[in-house]
Design a protein around this motif. Sequence first.
Motif, PDB file in Angstrom:
ATOM      1  N   GLY A  68       0.859  -1.190   0.000  1.00  0.00           N
ATOM      2  CA  GLY A  68       0.000   0.000   0.000  1.00  0.00           C
ATOM      3  C   GLY A  68       0.886   1.227   0.000  1.00  0.00           C
ATOM      4  N   PRO A  69       0.324   2.397  -0.237  1.00  0.00           N
ATOM      5  CA  PRO A  69       1.141   3.611  -0.282  1.00  0.00           C
ATOM      6  C   PRO A  69       1.644   4.020   1.105  1.00  0.00           C
ATOM      7  CG  PRO A  69      -1.170   4.177  -0.431  1.00  0.00           C
ATOM      8  CD  PRO A  69      -1.095   2.674  -0.481  1.00  0.00           C
ATOM      9  N   LEU A  70       2.761   4.737   1.093  1.00  0.00           N
ATOM     10  CA  LEU A  70       3.336   5.305   2.310  1.00  0.00           C
ATOM     11  C   LEU A  70       3.476   6.800   2.126  1.00  0.00           C
ATOM     12  CD1 LEU A  70       4.277   2.310   2.607  1.00  0.00           C
ATOM     13  CD2 LEU A  70       6.267   3.208   3.748  1.00  0.00           C
ATOM     14  N   TYR A  71       3.322   7.519   3.235  1.00  0.00           N
ATOM     15  CA  TYR A  71       3.485   8.970   3.242  1.00  0.00           C
ATOM     16  C   TYR A  71       4.411   9.292   4.402  1.00  0.00           C
ATOM     17  CZ  TYR A  71      -0.747   8.396   0.537  1.00  0.00           C
ATOM     18  OH  TYR A  71      -1.648   7.984  -0.405  1.00  0.00           O
ATOM     19  N   GLY A  72       5.488  10.009   4.129  1.00  0.00           N
ATOM     20  CA  GLY A  72       6.453  10.271   5.177  1.00  0.00           C
ATOM     21  C   GLY A  72       6.905  11.710   5.230  1.00  0.00           C
ATOM     22  N   VAL A  73       7.459  12.061   6.374  1.00  0.00           N
ATOM     23  CA  VAL A  73       8.057  13.377   6.595  1.00  0.00           C
ATOM     24  C   VAL A  73       9.427  13.145   7.221  1.00  0.00           C
ATOM     25  CG1 VAL A  73       7.889  15.560   7.849  1.00  0.00           C
ATOM     26  CG2 VAL A  73       5.821  14.491   6.947  1.00  0.00           C
ATOM     27  N   VAL A  74      10.446  13.793   6.670  1.00  0.00           N
ATOM     28  CA  VAL A  74      11.789  13.700   7.231  1.00  0.00           C
ATOM     29  C   VAL A  74      11.869  14.672   8.408  1.00  0.00           C
ATOM     30  CG1 VAL A  74      14.262  13.950   6.794  1.00  0.00           C
ATOM     31  CG2 VAL A  74      12.742  13.138   4.962  1.00  0.00           C
ATOM     32  N   LYS A  75      12.100  14.140   9.586  1.00  0.00           N
ATOM     33  CA  LYS A  75      12.217  14.969  10.789  1.00  0.00           C
ATOM     34  C   LYS A  75      13.646  15.433  11.015  1.00  0.00           C
ATOM     35  CE  LYS A  75      10.253  13.385  14.481  1.00  0.00           C
ATOM     36  NZ  LYS A  75       9.753  12.493  15.534  1.00  0.00           N
ATOM     37  N   GLN A  76      14.614  14.612  10.575  1.00  0.00           N
ATOM     38  CA  GLN A  76      16.027  14.923  10.811  1.00  0.00           C
ATOM     39  C   GLN A  76      16.864  14.221   9.752  1.00  0.00           C
ATOM     40  OE1 GLN A  76      17.758  14.376  14.878  1.00  0.00           O
ATOM     41  NE2 GLN A  76      18.989  12.824  13.857  1.00  0.00           N
ATOM     42  N   GLY A  77      17.949  14.851   9.354  1.00  0.00           N
ATOM     43  CA  GLY A  77      18.883  14.234   8.431  1.00  0.00           C
ATOM     44  C   GLY A  77      18.469  14.361   6.979  1.00  0.00           C
ATOM     45  N   THR A  78      19.130  13.589   6.127  1.00  0.00           N
ATOM     46  CA  THR A  78      18.868  13.593   4.686  1.00  0.00           C
ATOM     47  C   THR A  78      18.744  12.158   4.207  1.00  0.00           C
ATOM     48  OG1 THR A  78      20.121  15.638   4.401  1.00  0.00           O
ATOM     49  CG2 THR A  78      19.741  14.322   2.433  1.00  0.00           C
ATOM     50  N   LEU A  79      17.596  11.824   3.609  1.00  0.00           N
ATOM     51  CA  LEU A  79      17.336  10.498   3.060  1.00  0.00           C
ATOM     52  C   LEU A  79      17.586  10.522   1.560  1.00  0.00           C
ATOM     53  CD1 LEU A  79      16.149   7.597   3.556  1.00  0.00           C
ATOM     54  CD2 LEU A  79      13.977   8.569   2.763  1.00  0.00           C
ATOM     55  N   SER A  80      18.455   9.627   1.091  1.00  0.00           N
ATOM     56  CA  SER A  80      18.677   9.446  -0.342  1.00  0.00           C
ATOM     57  C   SER A  80      17.868   8.223  -0.762  1.00  0.00           C
ATOM     58  CB  SER A  80      20.161   9.244  -0.642  1.00  0.00           C
ATOM     59  OG  SER A  80      20.886  10.408  -0.289  1.00  0.00           O
TER      60      SER A  80
END
Length: 144
Positions: A68-80
């Motif tokens: 199923g779909p995911l929805y995210g928010v980066v709270k800290q750092g950098t995601l590649s």
Amino acid sequence: MRIALRTAVVGMLTAVTTLTCGTAGATPPGPGVTARLLAQYTVGGTDYTLREITVPPGQSTGWHYHDGPLYGVVKQGTLSHFESGCASDGVYRAGASIKEPAGPGNVHIGRNLGDIPVVLDVLYVLPHGAPFSEDAPNPGCSFQ
């Protein structure tokens, strides 16, 4: 009770959707990758789960996809973020949102190439009882 639960789920979805536009075993996540449950609700045949995911520096989620779909928010750092063709399909810094589509045609990996932990709040919208992620082998990329 049912109305309160539905209201809570809709509120959680609205909050995450307003802010926005897991883990594999075949290529396991790196050491220290953790997930903390924040909230979980089932409405009809759909599970809505909010988790905090932490990826230490130099580690990854492993190759995987979701049912199923995911929805995210980066709270800290950098995601590649990389797709199965080995190309980057996004770099997400603190405050950025990310959406991952469903299905085995959407194999991907999240990597922390920085020097501080990546912390994400992720809302999973999955069929009832589905795992948070489905294992996928490395599609032939030179990295894990």
